[in-house]
Scaffold this active site. Structure first.
Site, PDB file in Angstrom:
ATOM      1  N   GLU A   1     -15.727  -0.923   0.853  1.00 41.01           N
ATOM      2  CA  GLU A   1     -15.701  -2.189   1.286  1.00 41.01           C
ATOM      3  C   GLU A   1     -15.723  -2.434   2.893  1.00 41.01           C
ATOM      4  OE1 GLU A   1     -12.468  -4.231  -0.375  1.00 41.01           O
ATOM      5  OE2 GLU A   1     -13.268  -4.579  -2.317  1.00 41.01           O
TER       6      GLU A   1
ATOM      7  N   GLU B   1     -16.445  -3.150  -8.114  1.00 42.17           N
ATOM      8  CA  GLU B   1     -14.882  -3.282  -8.138  1.00 42.17           C
ATOM      9  C   GLU B   1     -14.904  -4.778  -8.618  1.00 42.17           C
ATOM     10  OE1 GLU B   1     -12.550  -1.524  -4.974  1.00 42.17           O
ATOM     11  OE2 GLU B   1     -11.371  -3.232  -5.164  1.00 42.17           O
TER      12      GLU B   1
HETATM   13  C1  IDC Z   1      -5.393  -1.696  -3.337  1.00 41.08           C
HETATM   14  C2  IDC Z   1      -4.298  -0.948  -4.393  1.00 41.08           C
HETATM   15  C3  IDC Z   1      -2.985  -0.980  -3.974  1.00 41.08           C
HETATM   16  C4  IDC Z   1      -3.075   0.022  -2.520  1.00 41.08           C
HETATM   17  C5  IDC Z   1      -4.018  -0.548  -1.577  1.00 41.08           C
HETATM   18  C6  IDC Z   1      -4.148  -0.048  -0.469  1.00 41.08           C
HETATM   19  O1  IDC Z   1      -4.514  -1.805  -5.654  1.00 41.08           O
HETATM   20  O2  IDC Z   1      -2.007  -0.154  -4.899  1.00 41.08           O
HETATM   21  O3  IDC Z   1      -1.948  -0.088  -1.934  1.00 41.08           O
HETATM   22  O4  IDC Z   1      -5.523  -0.861  -2.081  1.00 41.08           O
HETATM   23  O5  IDC Z   1      -4.571  -0.789   0.691  1.00 41.08           O
HETATM   24  C7  IDC Z   1      -9.793  -3.983  -2.688  1.00 41.08           C
HETATM   25  C8  IDC Z   1      -9.890  -2.569  -2.637  1.00 41.08           C
HETATM   26  C9  IDC Z   1      -8.841  -1.650  -3.265  1.00 41.08           C
HETATM   27  C10 IDC Z   1      -7.482  -2.417  -3.454  1.00 41.08           C
HETATM   28  C11 IDC Z   1      -7.576  -3.772  -4.064  1.00 41.08           C
HETATM   29  C12 IDC Z   1      -6.503  -4.712  -4.249  1.00 41.08           C
HETATM   30  O6  IDC Z   1     -11.206  -1.924  -2.645  1.00 41.08           O
HETATM   31  O7  IDC Z   1      -8.412  -0.319  -2.562  1.00 41.08           O
HETATM   32  O8  IDC Z   1      -6.794  -1.635  -3.860  1.00 41.08           O
HETATM   33  N1  IDC Z   1      -8.961  -4.613  -3.455  1.00 41.08           N
HETATM   34  O9  IDC Z   1      -5.887  -5.054  -3.119  1.00 41.08           O
HETATM   35  N2  IDC Z   1     -10.743  -4.821  -2.190  1.00 41.08           N
HETATM   36  C13 IDC Z   1     -10.073  -5.922  -2.977  1.00 41.08           C
HETATM   37  C14 IDC Z   1      -9.017  -5.854  -3.481  1.00 41.08           C
END
Ligand code: IDC
Length: 384
Positions: free
Chosen positions: A220, A308
């Site tokens: 992302e 995702e």
């Molecule tokens: C989130 C995980 C969380 C972690 C965080 C790190 O769920 O546990 O602490 O990242 O910054 C994304 C991302 C994905 C995110 C997820 C939810 O690709 O890494 O995971 N998310 O926030 N994009 C949109 C949402």
């Protein structure tokens, strides 16, 4: 290097007696495919058979040749696409297709960050995801900058071993695998461009002959990162992969946390084939506007892959919106788009598939699933 695919013409198919769908959802076709993935160490299984959602135990999971899905004369692929039947994937127009040009949808689950939750990379877990959940893809998410990140002091050998194991287990369980360079807090993939090139050079060298591997080169891009910066990054990483693996499907992220597919559609990467662009959604945050942007991009000819998504909010937590989630799946199915759910862990957040009280790393029972996990499980099963 062109992927070599052995063609197996089994007697029943030749006689026309066996008219199974061209997928691997049926028990007759559940044996896996790969013989050319790197050997990962066999992993522990914490499976508790009595408690498992999985009803049977396909122990016979070792190397089998890839079948040719044209061998029964069928052109469609209505079942669960899998490497042993559908072989190497490629992109035709906006559609992901199999080795015979039949449309294919991948549906599955993403790991959480491999450094955070390494224990779910085990074969029993992947076996359950495939046989019981009816997932045909697993995404191996390796953060580049967060905790234990590959580019920020993480244990590179341990992370690569997890990827090797994940790719091997996915292959043995007849699933596709996405190797995800999980750019997030680093925002602009160009920040670690040289690391990315070296990493994908190594991965593509290792997996050039593994028909079940796809590469996702930047999860992302976000913040102020523009599409032209992402495109410039992609145009430097893709040739590194192509020098080793000339035809694997490569997924490219889009700006604003992989939401600006319209910008990619306006200026796509022209010089390479088998490229798809990612869109990510979280159903409690992203609704009609993002769906309209997706539809517009696809209708203008962009191949999109939802590598995702979550059914909660974009923070990965908060309330779940099943109504919007259903609308998303309807839209994705309408366009034949693949989709992978975030995330395989028991972290205390609503996007996690497992209850935080669940200590198991395989052999999950119904009551071990979170609300997201139950929804994804039912949705995937209902498709078959
Ligand atoms: C989130 C995980 C969380 C972690 C965080 C790190 O769920 O546990 O602490 O990242 O910054 C994304 C991302 C994905 C995110 C997820 C939810 O690709 O890494 O995971 N998310 O926030 N994009 C949109 C949402």
């Amino acid at each position: 290097m062109r992927k070599s695919i052995q063609i197996v013409l089994c007697a029943a198919l030749l006689s026309g007696a066996l008219l199974l769908p061209q997928g691997c959802g049926s028990s007759e076709q559940k044996e896996p495919a790969r013989q050319d993935t790197k050997a990962g160490a066999s992993s522990e299984s914490e499976s508790d058979a009595g408690d498992s959602l999985s009803s049977d135990n396909a122990a016979d999971t070792l190397d089998r040749p890839v079948q040719d899905s044209a061998s029964d004369g069928s052109s469609g692929a209505p079942g669960l696409a899998c490497p042993s039947v559908n072989g190497a994937l490629r992109v035709e127009g906006t559609q992901l297709v199999d080795q015979n040009g039949s449309p294919v949808q991948l549906r599955g689950v993403s790991t959480h960050g491999l450094a955070w939750f390494p224990d779910y990379v085990n074969e029993a877990c992947f076996q359950q995801l495939h046989e019981d959940w009816q997932a045909n893809v697993i995404r191996l998410a390796m953060y580049t900058a967060e905790y234990g990140g590959y580019c920020t002091g993480g244990d590179r050998e341990a992370l690569k071993k997890l990827i090797d194991d994940g790719v091997t287990f996915a292959g043995k369980q007849d699933m596709y695998a996405v190797i995800d360079w999980h750019v997030l807090s680093d925002a602009n993939p160009n920040l670690y461009l040289e690391d990315a090139k070296a990493f994908f050079d190594e991965m593509a060298g290792k997996y050039a002959n593994s028909v079940h591997v796809l590469y996702e080169i930047c999860n992302e891009p976000n913040g102020t990162t523009t599409w032209s910066e992402v495109k410039s990054y992609a145009e430097q990483v893709i040739p590194v992969i192509r020098a080793r693996d000339e035809d694997a499907v490569i997924l490219v992220g889009t700006p604003n946390w992989s939401q600006y597919v319209d910008q990619a559609a306006a200026d796509p990467i022209a010089s390479y084939e088998n490229i798809m662009y990612t869109l990510h959604f979280y159903a409690a945050t992203h609704t009609d506007d993002l769906r309209a942007r997706l539809a517009g991009a696809v209708e203008s000819g962009l191949p999109v892959f939802v590598s995702e998504y979550g059914i909660c909010d974009a923070g990965g937590s908060g309330p779940i919106d099943q109504y919007q989630a259903d609308l998303w799946i309807e839209t994705l199915d309408k366009y034949g788009i693949s989709y992978i759910a975030w995330n395989l862990s028991n972290k205390e957040e609503t996007s996690a598939m497992l209850q935080s009280s669940c200590g198991k790393t395989s052999g999950f029972a119904q009551e071990n699933l979170s609300e997201s996990g139950s929804w994804v499980y039912q949705m995937l099963k209902d498709h078959i």
